[in-house]
Write a protein that holds these residues in place. Structure first.
Motif, mmCIF file in Angstrom:
data_model
loop_
_atom_site.group_PDB
_atom_site.id
_atom_site.type_symbol
_atom_site.label_atom_id
_atom_site.label_comp_id
_atom_site.label_asym_id
_atom_site.label_seq_id
_atom_site.Cartn_x
_atom_site.Cartn_y
_atom_site.Cartn_z
ATOM 1 N N UNK A 144 33.538 38.591 2.121
ATOM 2 C CA UNK A 144 34.748 38.560 2.940
ATOM 3 C C UNK A 144 34.453 38.112 4.367
ATOM 4 N N UNK A 145 33.250 38.424 4.847
ATOM 5 C CA UNK A 145 32.901 38.073 6.220
ATOM 6 C C UNK A 145 32.546 36.595 6.343
ATOM 7 N N UNK A 146 31.678 36.120 5.449
ATOM 8 C CA UNK A 146 31.238 34.725 5.489
ATOM 9 C C UNK A 146 31.181 34.179 4.065
ATOM 10 N N UNK A 147 32.250 33.579 3.581
ATOM 11 C CA UNK A 147 32.163 32.914 2.271
ATOM 12 C C UNK A 147 31.145 31.778 2.330
ATOM 13 N N UNK A 148 30.323 31.680 1.307
ATOM 14 C CA UNK A 148 29.287 30.656 1.311
ATOM 15 C C UNK A 148 29.904 29.264 1.253
ATOM 16 N N UNK A 149 29.449 28.345 2.098
ATOM 17 C CA UNK A 149 29.979 26.980 2.055
ATOM 18 C C UNK A 149 29.453 26.225 0.841
ATOM 19 N N UNK A 158 20.332 38.117 1.050
ATOM 20 C CA UNK A 158 20.642 38.061 2.476
ATOM 21 C C UNK A 158 22.134 38.063 2.771
ATOM 22 N N UNK A 159 22.980 37.762 1.780
ATOM 23 C CA UNK A 159 24.429 37.765 2.002
ATOM 24 C C UNK A 159 25.154 38.685 1.034
ATOM 25 N N UNK A 160 24.446 39.626 0.449
ATOM 26 C CA UNK A 160 25.066 40.541 -0.498
ATOM 27 C C UNK A 160 26.142 41.381 0.186
ATOM 28 N N UNK A 161 27.294 41.490 -0.460
ATOM 29 C CA UNK A 161 28.434 42.279 0.030
ATOM 30 C C UNK A 161 29.009 41.738 1.339
ATOM 31 N N UNK A 162 28.821 40.457 1.601
ATOM 32 C CA UNK A 162 29.373 39.866 2.821
ATOM 33 C C UNK A 162 30.293 38.686 2.499
#
Length: 502
Positions: free
Chosen positions: A347-352, A341-345
């Motif tokens: 830069x947009x939303x680093x996982x907390x 669900x967060x692949x290749x993202x």
């Protein structure tokens, strides 16, 4: 064009001859899984990291909604027109053979196809098991034929690498023409997405008049009654529906004006389940006001669980807002769940970090709208369910959606074996979509084999009224053409009602 096997006169006759009428899709949906490595920051748990993560989205860039033309489309001149200096190709110059495209991404795509896709000519031996009667692979012999060969020759009409040689293309021309026009349409649409023009069709409206009723007859009536600007070109409509098919597929089933009813595929059990949700989605006017005596309690948001989320989790948030605009006085919480669900993202939303207050490291977006919040969990649903993270579930407030899950696909069915029984336990409706009729029926057969009579069908399988009008091509097999959310059906865990005697 110089030809090696076909004379100029015959080639001209083939191009100008009337093409046979054929369906725009092939019910084969050979979704060859490509194992993708999840970024380290997006790995769920050490146990889950050891499991194979299969992706069933297309290998083509149109499934990544962050396409190159997107950035350019967000910039325009003060007069609202496209910035000509940013245009790569014009609207009258969209057709190019993929290997000769002025866009590097399209040339890379052609190189990928030539390195991985196989020639469909029946002289070659099979490269895989034929999965249906309509599968073109069934025309090939199991052995005794010519060894398989990669596609090298690009059809002059569609510009897509389709055969290993011009000789095989000319010999199998009649079969290829069943999908040739659709392949050319895909070619031009993908070039348009990367042309650098300003996409006016992506200027979606905000909330419309509350008194205006939404008409779910078809795409035209829905966009008109929702206050969209008129879309005059079919290509622009295809681009628009490619994005809006996700929120409107959900909204068209849950809305009180849904096109699905007892006379159109919905079962009595489905009417009971969706009526419970509609009771929440269409509340009476609360009569609240600024005075102390007029303060009314606010109901909790309606939760939409998108299980196995992939590309839909990266949709622009104003696209998902269109779901909330179908209703009034209702808030939504869209929950994206899945290891991809967060692949290749990054830069947009680093996982907390995972903390006591956020044990699963969820990415929460709640600032873009007053009516919707989106949370993303890079984990499997059964992991969250076993931790009772979302309990309790309420059929009046909760709904599950599986976009192209591949329940029956041999490479991904093992990932759903623990999740499906837990979805049935919730007794909440589960909406499922498929790329093609074959893909959808394969999922249903797998479900019936796994859970048997523990499942109630809420919506009979069939074509989705709000499917994507844009066709997509599988780069691993150019003969495999599909549309996003082409079909839709729904199920729920069986309910057993106790009856008293006496």
């Amino acid at each position: 064009m110089s030809t090696k096997y076909t004379c100029i006169r015959c080639l001209h006759a083939l191009r100008t001859s009337s093409r046979p009428t054929a369906p725009l899709w092939r019910p084969i949906s050979i979704r060859l899984s490509s194992t993708t490595s999840t970024p380290k920051s997006h790995q769920a748990t050490p146990a889950a990291a050891k499991r194979q993560i299969s992706t069933f989205q297309e290998t083509t860039p149109e499934y990544d909604f962050d396409y190159p033309g997107k950035a350019a489309s967000l910039k325009r001149r003060a007069d609202g027109k496209s910035d000509v200096s940013r245009l790569i190709i014009g609207q009258n110059d969209l057709f190019h053979p993929l290997s000769e495209s002025p866009i590097p991404a399209m040339r890379q795509r052609a190189a990928f196809m030539k390195a991985h896709a196989y020639c469909p000519h029946p002289e070659h031996n099979r490269t895989r098991i034929a999965l249906s009667e309509e599968d073109p692979e069934r025309r090939k012999p199991t052995n005794g034929g010519v060894p398989p060969a990669h596609v090298r020759f690009e059809c002059p009409h569609c510009g897509v690498p389709s055969f290993c040689s011009e000789e095989h293309w000319a010999d199998d021309y009649e079969e290829h023409m069943k999908i040739c026009d659709t392949l050319r349409e895909i070619n031009e649409d993908d070039h348009d997405l990367r042309s650098g023009r300003y996409f006016e069709e992506y200027d979606f409206p905000d909330r419309y008049l509350e008194e205006a009723a939404v008409n779910f007859t078809n795409w035209d009536t829905l966009l008109f009654t929702r206050g969209f600007e008129a879309i005059d070109q079919e290509r622009s409509l295809r681009h628009t529906t490619r994005l809006l098919t996700y929120p409107y597929t959900i909204g068209s089933i849950l809305h009180e004006y849904s096109p699905y009813g007892l006379r159109n595929r919905m079962t009595p059990e489905g009417l009971r389940s969706f009526t419970a949700l509609r009771y929440t989605l269409h509340p009476p006017k609360p009569g609240d006001g600024p005075a102390m005596k007029q303060i009314k309690p606010i109901p909790p948001p309606v939760r939409i669980f998108v299980v196995g989320a992939r590309a839909e989790s990266s949709l622009p948030r104003n696209v998902w807002e269109q779901l909330a605009y179908l209703y009034r006085d209702v808030t939504f919480h869209v929950i994206m769940i899945g290891p991809e669900s967060m692949t290749n993202r990054d830069d947009e939303f680093p996982l907390p970090d995972r903390t006591m207050r956020n044990p699963f490291g969820a990415v929460i977006e709640d600032q873009f709208s007053r009516e919707m919040k989106i949370s993303t969990y890079v984990d499997y649903f059964h992991t969250l369910h076993e931790a009772r993270h979302f309990t309790p579930y309420d059929p009046y407030f909760d709904c599950f959606v599986l976009f192209h899950p591949g329940l029956g696909h041999p490479a991904s069915s093992h990932e759903w074996e623990k999740t499906v029984p837990q979805l049935l336990e919730t007794k909440c409706p589960v909406i499922v979509t498929g790329y093609t009729e074959f893909d959808m029926q394969r999922d249903i057969d797998w479900m019936q084999k796994q859970v048997g009579k523990e499942m109630d069908i809420l919506l009979e399988p069939g074509q989705n009224e709000f499917r994507s009008l844009k066709w997509d091509m599988n780069d691993l097999d150019p003969q495999d053409i599909s549309a996003g959310n082409w079909g839709v059906w729904a199920f729920r865990g069986k309910r057993y009602e106790a009856q008293t005697r006496g």
